[in-house]
Scaffold this active site. Structure first.
Site, PDB file in Angstrom:
ATOM      1  N   CYS A   1      -4.038   0.687  -2.468  1.00 49.35           N
ATOM      2  CA  CYS A   1      -3.869  -0.596  -1.768  1.00 49.35           C
ATOM      3  C   CYS A   1      -2.762  -1.416  -2.428  1.00 49.35           C
ATOM      4  O   CYS A   1      -2.434  -1.230  -3.608  1.00 49.35           O
ATOM      5  CB  CYS A   1      -5.148  -1.405  -1.826  1.00 49.35           C
ATOM      6  SG  CYS A   1      -6.490  -0.773  -0.818  1.00 49.35           S
TER       7      CYS A   1
ATOM      8  N   CYS B   1     -10.150  -3.266  -4.917  1.00 47.70           N
ATOM      9  CA  CYS B   1      -9.076  -4.191  -5.321  1.00 47.70           C
ATOM     10  C   CYS B   1      -9.630  -5.435  -5.997  1.00 47.70           C
ATOM     11  O   CYS B   1      -9.001  -5.989  -6.899  1.00 47.70           O
ATOM     12  CB  CYS B   1      -8.224  -4.574  -4.117  1.00 47.70           C
ATOM     13  SG  CYS B   1      -7.145  -3.233  -3.610  1.00 47.70           S
TER      14      CYS B   1
ATOM     15  N   GLU C   1       0.283   5.206   0.758  1.00 50.96           N
ATOM     16  CA  GLU C   1      -0.686   6.190   1.248  1.00 50.96           C
ATOM     17  C   GLU C   1      -0.315   7.603   0.825  1.00 50.96           C
ATOM     18  O   GLU C   1       0.752   7.842   0.229  1.00 50.96           O
ATOM     19  CB  GLU C   1      -0.802   6.051   2.773  1.00 50.96           C
ATOM     20  CG  GLU C   1      -1.360   4.668   3.141  1.00 50.96           C
ATOM     21  CD  GLU C   1      -1.644   4.469   4.618  1.00 50.96           C
ATOM     22  OE1 GLU C   1      -1.165   5.279   5.448  1.00 50.96           O
ATOM     23  OE2 GLU C   1      -2.354   3.497   4.933  1.00 50.96           O
TER      24      GLU C   1
ATOM     25  N   GLU D   1      -2.767  -4.556  -3.391  1.00 50.12           N
ATOM     26  CA  GLU D   1      -3.211  -5.384  -4.527  1.00 50.12           C
ATOM     27  C   GLU D   1      -3.280  -4.538  -5.797  1.00 50.12           C
ATOM     28  O   GLU D   1      -2.913  -4.988  -6.886  1.00 50.12           O
ATOM     29  CB  GLU D   1      -4.602  -5.982  -4.253  1.00 50.12           C
ATOM     30  CG  GLU D   1      -4.681  -6.856  -3.020  1.00 50.12           C
ATOM     31  CD  GLU D   1      -5.091  -6.078  -1.777  1.00 50.12           C
ATOM     32  OE1 GLU D   1      -4.578  -4.959  -1.563  1.00 50.12           O
ATOM     33  OE2 GLU D   1      -5.917  -6.600  -1.015  1.00 50.12           O
TER      34      GLU D   1
ATOM     35  N   ASN E   1       0.839  -1.187   0.000  1.00 52.19           N
ATOM     36  CA  ASN E   1       0.000   0.000   0.000  1.00 52.19           C
ATOM     37  C   ASN E   1       0.879   1.245   0.000  1.00 52.19           C
ATOM     38  O   ASN E   1       1.995   1.252   0.529  1.00 52.19           O
ATOM     39  CB  ASN E   1      -1.028  -0.002   1.146  1.00 52.19           C
ATOM     40  CG  ASN E   1      -0.470  -0.279   2.519  1.00 52.19           C
ATOM     41  OD1 ASN E   1       0.592  -0.881   2.666  1.00 52.19           O
ATOM     42  ND2 ASN E   1      -1.197   0.140   3.537  1.00 52.19           N
TER      43      ASN E   1
END
Ligand code: THU
Length: 147
Positions: free
Chosen positions: A62, A103, A53, A64, A51
């Site tokens: 995220c 995701c 941010e 994925e 991830n």
């Protein structure tokens, strides 16, 4: 391969290890919730993501999603066989971490491109929950609809 462990068990274990390793470089200063994802392709390649941010929290990506973006940017257009997702060991109740709704849709893009239904290995503190993407995202909309 001792103790009744199959080739597929071993492959899943190394995929989970790759996701766990990826989580170490997650950029998650706001949630302090580091996630690692690892995608395995039919040619044996593993593509990882974490991830990422942002100070504008809603823009965060995220693990994925990043892994899928990396795979597509490398030119992969299918062959997705399995995905492992690992979260922090010291957060929550230990329940397996499952991909968020966005995701699932992002994973569906590359899965549907190659007409595979990848196994999603959701890692928990005491168990690995293995689900097909089609179970997490039934009747998903994807590139095949636009052909
Ligand atoms: N997160 C992921 O990277 N993958 C998931 O499957 C669930 C949530 C991230 C988003 C955010 O950076 C942090 O975990 C807390 O929600």
């Amino acid at each position: 391969m001792g103790g009744g462990e199959t080739m597929s068990d071993r492959m899943n274990e190394s995929l989970i290890a790759a996701a766990r390793d990826a989580a170490k470089t997650a950029y998650a200063p706001y949630s302090d919730y580091s996630v690692g994802a690892a995608l395995r392709f039919a040619d044996g390649a593993i593509v990882t993501g974490t991830n990422v941010e942002n100070a504008s929290y809603g823009l965060s990506l995220c693990a994925e999603t990043l892994a899928v973006a990396k795979a597509l940017a490398e030119g992969r257009r299918g062959g997705l066989e399995a995905v492992a997702v690992v979260g922090p060991a010291d957060k929550g109740d230990g329940a397996p971490i499952t991909p968020c709704g966005r995701c699932r849709q992002v994973l569906n893009e590359i899965a549907q491109l190659g007409a595979t239904d990848p196994a999603i290995l959701c890692v928990g503190a005491h168990e690995v929950l293995e689900l097909r993407l089609s179970a997490l995202l039934p009747h998903g909309f994807g590139p095949a609809h636009l052909d």
